[in-house]
Scaffold this motif. Structure first.
Motif, PDB file in Angstrom:
ATOM      1  N   LYS A 267       0.803  -1.089  -0.023  1.00 54.49           N
ATOM      2  CA  LYS A 267      -0.156  -0.093   0.133  1.00 54.49           C
ATOM      3  C   LYS A 267       0.755   1.276  -0.052  1.00 54.49           C
ATOM      4  CE  LYS A 267      -3.184   2.515   2.941  1.00 54.49           C
ATOM      5  NZ  LYS A 267      -4.133   2.729   3.985  1.00 54.49           N
ATOM      6  N   LYS A 279     -10.382  12.879   8.013  1.00 58.98           N
ATOM      7  CA  LYS A 279      -9.825  12.323   9.354  1.00 58.98           C
ATOM      8  C   LYS A 279      -9.855  13.450  10.344  1.00 58.98           C
ATOM      9  CE  LYS A 279      -6.990   8.597   7.925  1.00 58.98           C
ATOM     10  NZ  LYS A 279      -7.584   7.512   8.762  1.00 58.98           N
ATOM     11  N   MET A 287      -0.206  10.228   9.051  1.00 62.16           N
ATOM     12  CA  MET A 287      -0.680   9.615   7.869  1.00 62.16           C
ATOM     13  C   MET A 287       0.333   9.724   6.707  1.00 62.16           C
ATOM     14  SD  MET A 287      -3.222   7.602   8.120  1.00 62.16           S
ATOM     15  CE  MET A 287      -2.588   7.261   9.603  1.00 62.16           C
ATOM     16  N   GLU A 351      -9.745   3.587   2.080  1.00 57.07           N
ATOM     17  CA  GLU A 351      -9.018   3.716   0.847  1.00 57.07           C
ATOM     18  C   GLU A 351      -8.093   2.483   0.491  1.00 57.07           C
ATOM     19  OE1 GLU A 351      -8.046   5.486   3.177  1.00 57.07           O
ATOM     20  OE2 GLU A 351      -5.683   5.283   3.057  1.00 57.07           O
ATOM     21  N   LEU A 377      -3.358  -0.936   7.070  1.00 58.52           N
ATOM     22  CA  LEU A 377      -4.659  -0.897   6.658  1.00 58.52           C
ATOM     23  C   LEU A 377      -5.685  -0.533   7.508  1.00 58.52           C
ATOM     24  CD1 LEU A 377      -5.827  -1.774   3.924  1.00 58.52           C
ATOM     25  CD2 LEU A 377      -6.393  -3.725   4.783  1.00 58.52           C
ATOM     26  N   ALA A 380      -8.183  -0.388  13.457  1.00 57.04           N
ATOM     27  CA  ALA A 380      -8.558  -1.613  14.340  1.00 57.04           C
ATOM     28  C   ALA A 380      -7.683  -2.761  14.595  1.00 57.04           C
ATOM     29  CB  ALA A 380      -9.952  -2.375  13.721  1.00 57.04           C
TER      30      ALA A 380
HETATM   31  N1  BES Z   1      -4.345   4.381   6.927  1.00 53.64           N
HETATM   32  C1  BES Z   1      -5.556   4.200   7.465  1.00 53.64           C
HETATM   33  C2  BES Z   1      -5.461   3.320   8.689  1.00 53.64           C
HETATM   34  C3  BES Z   1      -4.600   3.721   9.997  1.00 53.64           C
HETATM   35  C4  BES Z   1      -5.221   4.461  10.859  1.00 53.64           C
HETATM   36  C5  BES Z   1      -3.444   3.112  10.224  1.00 53.64           C
HETATM   37  C6  BES Z   1      -4.461   4.829  11.998  1.00 53.64           C
HETATM   38  C7  BES Z   1      -2.452   3.607  11.610  1.00 53.64           C
HETATM   39  C8  BES Z   1      -3.290   4.419  12.226  1.00 53.64           C
HETATM   40  C9  BES Z   1      -6.698   3.632   6.721  1.00 53.64           C
HETATM   41  O1  BES Z   1      -6.742   4.041   5.503  1.00 53.64           O
HETATM   42  C10 BES Z   1      -7.890   4.045   7.348  1.00 53.64           C
HETATM   43  O2  BES Z   1      -8.093   5.081   7.359  1.00 53.64           O
HETATM   44  N2  BES Z   1      -8.944   3.085   7.781  1.00 53.64           N
HETATM   45  C11 BES Z   1     -10.129   3.393   8.535  1.00 53.64           C
HETATM   46  C12 BES Z   1     -11.045   2.260   8.037  1.00 53.64           C
HETATM   47  C13 BES Z   1     -12.361   2.615   8.553  1.00 53.64           C
HETATM   48  C14 BES Z   1     -13.101   3.754   7.622  1.00 53.64           C
HETATM   49  C15 BES Z   1     -13.376   1.350   8.177  1.00 53.64           C
HETATM   50  C16 BES Z   1      -9.705   3.163   9.989  1.00 53.64           C
HETATM   51  O3  BES Z   1      -9.103   2.167  10.329  1.00 53.64           O
HETATM   52  O4  BES Z   1     -10.048   3.943  10.708  1.00 53.64           O
END
Ligand code: BES
Ligand code: MN
Ligand code: ZN
Length: 497
Positions: A267, A279, A287, A351, A377, A380
């Motif tokens: 990614k 966000k 990010m 995304e 990703l 969670a």
């Molecule tokens: N890049 C983020 C995931 C992430 C968030 C990694 C915080 C490390 C720390 C990913 O693109 C994302 O925003 N995921 C969302 C998914 C949700 C909208 C279902 C998330 O984890 O909040």
């Protein structure tokens, strides 16, 4: 920094700093005992005074020890001997390396090869030592006008072994670890670079440089190519950004044409604002690390090419920014992926799975032996596993077992999570074949379950590195994980070790 392995008598060896292992409050190993005898017991007396805590990584620096040729002796504690595990070994090495960082010596000799972690072979100890020292000495100061490099810098590190000969195996471990360290450093630097420098175009340029240097094959797809191919999911993420998206394909050929390649998919979101599902502002700077999967793929390929590993590996990197804007995707938009399946984009912040699904479908063209994607990703996953273990998901248990074992071996560990069909239900959409989010429960599992719908024809695994790719707070910065896991996996998979 150059590493070498030599058989030498520690007390007689002229060096800037001789590093010796200690256990508890009074135990030295063979090299330490030898040096202590030459010093008429000065080392044991220093230990007996109690200045070296019995905690892995604690150090005690002694100057001009009589009878010892080294300018300095650094005693490093490995904790209590009976408790020595891989983690304590790494902690001790990190402590020693950090202490060395503060010294003005150009060369050091580590007489630590007689420290033995049960269940690990000699090559493992060499690899871990090199990686721990290189990790500690990594610096990212290219954006500071005043660099604080120590003078003189440590340029030569000798790993001392008690008796000749130095085995071919040890030499090979040294070469492998040095190449791996280069890969880790590349991944860290790419992660640490801010998003105004490390753009998709920059990542593609870095890949081109690797291709030139290591004679790799490279192909970079542009937006028009993605459009023409029908990568509707990837293109939808990049719509809000002014930066050109890139799909980077980098091929390392270390084996014959018949050997099927391992394909790594990383990614490469160079900045993730969340898009229209914006966000919150707090810590959004982090990010910039959302391209860490891409960085680890470039790092792993650099490592494998650098050590001329006899295997074939391909890196596939979808790189883009996720920005809001007048042209950006909106919640509810339906896109058609390269696989033909349609997706309802309920949250533009999910995304990663959108760019990965098209990249994974594309990667299927290379008839992979196995496919492994690496991605920051889900938040969670950080909730589930914290910053210790990478989340592992796989549609093939043998592949999962290999990755788990490689993680243990590299001490870059992952932990398997379920990928049961039962979770697919959460991705139901009223308007398309699937939604791109599955609600709050099991967020990292539903993200992996989404990807699983695009990898049904391959042996595939997914590594969620959201919690392990970087550190926050005072030590904010990329970790370079899971480059060493990927390298170890590739080598073990090719039945080399
Ligand atoms: N890049 C983020 C995931 C992430 C968030 C990694 C915080 C490390 C720390 C990913 O693109 C994302 O925003 N995921 C969302 C998914 C949700 C909208 C279902 C998330 O984890 O909040
Ligand atoms: Mn996101
Ligand atoms: Zn993201």
């Amino acid at each position: 920094m150059e590493f070498s392995i030599k058989a030498l008598a520690p007390a007689k060896h002229a060096t800037g700093c001789l590093v010796l292992a200690a256990f508890g409050k009074d135990v030295l190993l063979r090299a330490g005992e030898q040096a202590d005898r030459a010093a008429s017991g000065a080392l044991k007396r220093a230990l007996a005074r109690g200045d070296l805590p019995a905690r892995a990584g604690a150090t005690l620096l002694l100057h001009s020890v009589p009878g010892v040729a080294a300018q300095r002796v650094l005693l490093v504690s490995f904790g209590e001997r009976k408790e020595l595990g891989a983690g304590a070994f790494r902690d001790a090495l990190r402590g020693a390396a950090n202490a060395l960082k503060d010294l003005a010596c150009a060369d050091a000799t580590l007489a630590l090869l007689d420290v033995h972690v049960p269940g690990r072979d000699a090559a493992w100890h060499v690899r871990q030592t090199v990686l721990a020292v290189r990790e500690a000495f990594y610096r990212f100061d290219q954006l500071k006008t005043r660099k604080k490099a120590p003078v003189p810098a440590l340029v030569a590190v000798t790993l001392a072994q008690a008796a000749a000969p130095v085995t071919l195996e040890a030499q090979r471990a040294l070469k492998e670890a040095s190449a791996t360290a280069e890969g880790v450093a590349l991944a860290r630097t790419l992660g640490n670079l801010p998003a105004n420098i490390c753009t998709p175009t920059y990542l593609a340029e870095q890949a081109r440089q690797l291709a030139r240097r290591y004679k790799l094959e490279i192909e970079v797809l542009e937006r028009r190519d993605m459009d023409k191919l029908g990568m509707g999911a990837l293109v939808s993420v990049t719509r809000g950004s002014r930066e050109s998206p890139k799909l980077i394909v980098l091929k390392y050929r270390g084996a014959g044409a018949k050997a099927k390649p391992i394909v790594f998919v990383g990614k490469g979101v160079t900045f993730d604002t969340g898009g229209i599902s914006l966000k919150p502002a707090g810590e959004m700077d982090e990010m910039k690390f959302d391209m860490s999967g891409a960085g680890s793929v470039l790092g792993a390929l650099r490592a494998l090419a650098g050590m001329r590993a006899p295997l074939n590996a391909i890196g596939v990197i979808p790189a883009c920014e996720n920005m809001p804007g007048g042209n950006a995707s909106k919640p509810g938009d339906v896109v058609t992926t390269l696989s033909g399946q349609t997706v309802e984009v309920l949250n533009t912040d999910a995304e990663g799975r959108l760019i990965l699904c098209d990249a994974l479908t594309y990667a299927g063209r290379f008839a992979p032996e196995v496919m492994v994607d690496i991605a920051t990703l889900t938040g969670a996953c950080v909730i589930a596993l914290g910053h210790v273990a990478t989340g592992l998901f796989a549609n093939d248990q043998k592949l999962a077992d290999e990755l788990l074992a490689a993680g243990e071996d590299a001490w870059d560990r992952c932990w398997q999570m379920p990928l049961w069909e039962d979770y697919q239900e959460q991705l139901r959409s009223n308007f398309a074949d699937m939604a791109n989010i599955g609600g709050r429960p099991a967020g990292s599992v539903t993200a992996a379950s989404f990807l699983a719908r695009f990898t049904r024809k391959q042996r595939w695994a997914h590594l969620d590195i959201a919690g392990t790719a970087w550190k926050s707070g005072r030590d904010k910065g990329s970790t370079g994980r899971p480059v060493s896991l990927l390298v170890r996996f590739a080598l073990r998979h090719a039945k080399l070790r």
